[in-house]
Design a protein around this motif. Structure first.
Motif, PDB file in Angstrom:
ATOM      1  N   ALA A   1       3.023  11.648  13.252  1.00 39.28           N
ATOM      2  CA  ALA A   1       4.287  10.968  12.971  1.00 39.28           C
ATOM      3  C   ALA A   1       5.464  11.746  13.557  1.00 39.28           C
ATOM      4  N   ARG A   2       5.446  13.060  13.421  1.00 40.87           N
ATOM      5  CA  ARG A   2       6.532  13.885  13.968  1.00 40.87           C
ATOM      6  C   ARG A   2       6.603  13.756  15.493  1.00 40.87           C
ATOM      7  N   ILE A   3       5.459  13.816  16.146  1.00 43.81           N
ATOM      8  CA  ILE A   3       5.428  13.715  17.612  1.00 43.81           C
ATOM      9  C   ILE A   3       5.914  12.345  18.070  1.00 43.81           C
ATOM     10  N   ARG A   4       5.449  11.288  17.417  1.00 48.79           N
ATOM     11  CA  ARG A   4       5.864   9.935  17.810  1.00 48.79           C
ATOM     12  C   ARG A   4       7.352   9.729  17.570  1.00 48.79           C
ATOM     13  N   ALA A   5       7.852  10.239  16.455  1.00 49.76           N
ATOM     14  CA  ALA A   5       9.286  10.114  16.167  1.00 49.76           C
ATOM     15  C   ALA A   5      10.097  10.883  17.212  1.00 49.76           C
ATOM     16  N   ALA A   6       9.652  12.074  17.563  1.00 52.13           N
ATOM     17  CA  ALA A   6      10.360  12.871  18.567  1.00 52.13           C
ATOM     18  C   ALA A   6      10.373  12.160  19.919  1.00 52.13           C
ATOM     19  N   ARG A   7       9.296  11.497  20.251  1.00 50.81           N
ATOM     20  CA  ARG A   7       9.250  10.758  21.523  1.00 50.81           C
ATOM     21  C   ARG A   7      10.285   9.639  21.548  1.00 50.81           C
ATOM     22  N   ILE A   8      10.418   8.936  20.430  1.00 52.65           N
ATOM     23  CA  ILE A   8      11.423   7.873  20.349  1.00 52.65           C
ATOM     24  C   ILE A   8      12.819   8.476  20.460  1.00 52.65           C
TER      25      ILE A   8
ATOM     26  N   LEU B   1       0.839  -1.207   0.000  1.00 56.43           N
ATOM     27  CA  LEU B   1       0.000   0.000   0.000  1.00 56.43           C
ATOM     28  C   LEU B   1       0.868   1.249   0.000  1.00 56.43           C
ATOM     29  N   MET B   2       1.917   1.247   0.805  1.00 61.52           N
ATOM     30  CA  MET B   2       2.804   2.396   0.889  1.00 61.52           C
ATOM     31  C   MET B   2       3.549   2.630  -0.429  1.00 61.52           C
ATOM     32  N   SER B   3       3.947   1.568  -1.096  1.00 60.46           N
ATOM     33  CA  SER B   3       4.711   1.741  -2.332  1.00 60.46           C
ATOM     34  C   SER B   3       3.826   2.079  -3.528  1.00 60.46           C
ATOM     35  N   GLU B   4       2.616   1.548  -3.558  1.00 61.52           N
ATOM     36  CA  GLU B   4       1.742   1.750  -4.713  1.00 61.52           C
ATOM     37  C   GLU B   4       0.795   2.935  -4.585  1.00 61.52           C
ATOM     38  N   HIS B   5       0.547   3.377  -3.347  1.00 58.47           N
ATOM     39  CA  HIS B   5      -0.410   4.465  -3.119  1.00 58.47           C
ATOM     40  C   HIS B   5       0.116   5.430  -2.060  1.00 58.47           C
ATOM     41  N   ALA B   6       1.344   5.907  -2.269  1.00 56.92           N
ATOM     42  CA  ALA B   6       2.027   6.728  -1.258  1.00 56.92           C
ATOM     43  C   ALA B   6       1.245   7.982  -0.876  1.00 56.92           C
ATOM     44  N   ALA B   7       0.476   8.544  -1.797  1.00 55.71           N
ATOM     45  CA  ALA B   7      -0.263   9.775  -1.501  1.00 55.71           C
ATOM     46  C   ALA B   7      -1.565   9.525  -0.738  1.00 55.71           C
ATOM     47  N   SER B   8      -1.953   8.283  -0.622  1.00 53.74           N
ATOM     48  CA  SER B   8      -3.209   7.942   0.039  1.00 53.74           C
ATOM     49  C   SER B   8      -3.083   8.060   1.559  1.00 53.74           C
TER      50      SER B   8
ATOM     51  N   ASP C   1       7.589  12.259   5.263  1.00 56.04           N
ATOM     52  CA  ASP C   1       7.994  12.549   3.883  1.00 56.04           C
ATOM     53  C   ASP C   1       6.852  12.463   2.876  1.00 56.04           C
ATOM     54  N   HIS C   2       5.831  11.648   3.163  1.00 59.91           N
ATOM     55  CA  HIS C   2       4.785  11.388   2.166  1.00 59.91           C
ATOM     56  C   HIS C   2       3.413  11.973   2.490  1.00 59.91           C
ATOM     57  N   ALA C   3       3.116  12.153   3.757  1.00 60.84           N
ATOM     58  CA  ALA C   3       1.793  12.676   4.122  1.00 60.84           C
ATOM     59  C   ALA C   3       1.793  14.190   3.973  1.00 60.84           C
ATOM     60  N   PRO C   4       0.696  14.737   3.465  1.00 59.13           N
ATOM     61  CA  PRO C   4       0.620  16.200   3.408  1.00 59.13           C
ATOM     62  C   PRO C   4       0.596  16.761   4.834  1.00 59.13           C
ATOM     63  N   GLU C   5       0.933  18.031   4.945  1.00 61.45           N
ATOM     64  CA  GLU C   5       0.879  18.669   6.264  1.00 61.45           C
ATOM     65  C   GLU C   5      -0.534  18.471   6.815  1.00 61.45           C
ATOM     66  N   GLY C   6      -0.629  18.017   8.000  1.00 55.33           N
ATOM     67  CA  GLY C   6      -1.918  17.752   8.614  1.00 55.33           C
ATOM     68  C   GLY C   6      -1.756  16.783   9.761  1.00 55.33           C
TER      69      GLY C   6
END
Length: 86
Positions: free
Chosen positions: A64-71, A14-21, A53-58
């Motif tokens: 994802a940013r918050i979870r990555a920062a927590r790690i 799904l991630m490779s074929e529909h990255a914008a979804s 990298d792939h999700a529009p701002e929102g």
């Protein structure tokens, strides 16, 4: 397990074929959670950065940013955590 491998393969497809979804972003977030549950923080960060990298701002991008920062904070990587939240 076989179910986890199947879910992971489907999420990757799904991630490779529909990255914008938005479904691809949800799949990557699910893979990141699974990785954290297995204490594989590098894989979790890889999937979270994919969302950034792939999700529009929102919402998905912010989550994802918050979870990555927590790690990163848990790994005492404060500078990178701050950069992720900027």
């Amino acid at each position: 397990t076989e179910d986890e491998a199947s879910m992971s393969a489907k999420a990757q497809k799904l991630m490779s074929e529909h990255a914008a979804s938005p479904y691809a972003s949800l799949a990557a977030l699910a893979l990141a959670k699974e990785a954290v549950d297995k204490n594989d923080h590098e894989l979790a960060l890889k999937n979270l950065k994919w969302v950034v990298d792939h999700a529009p701002e929102g919402e998905f991008n912010l989550v994802a940013r918050i979870r990555a920062a927590r790690i990163m904070l848990a790994k005492k990587n404060h500078t990178e955590a701050i950069k992720m939240l900027e």
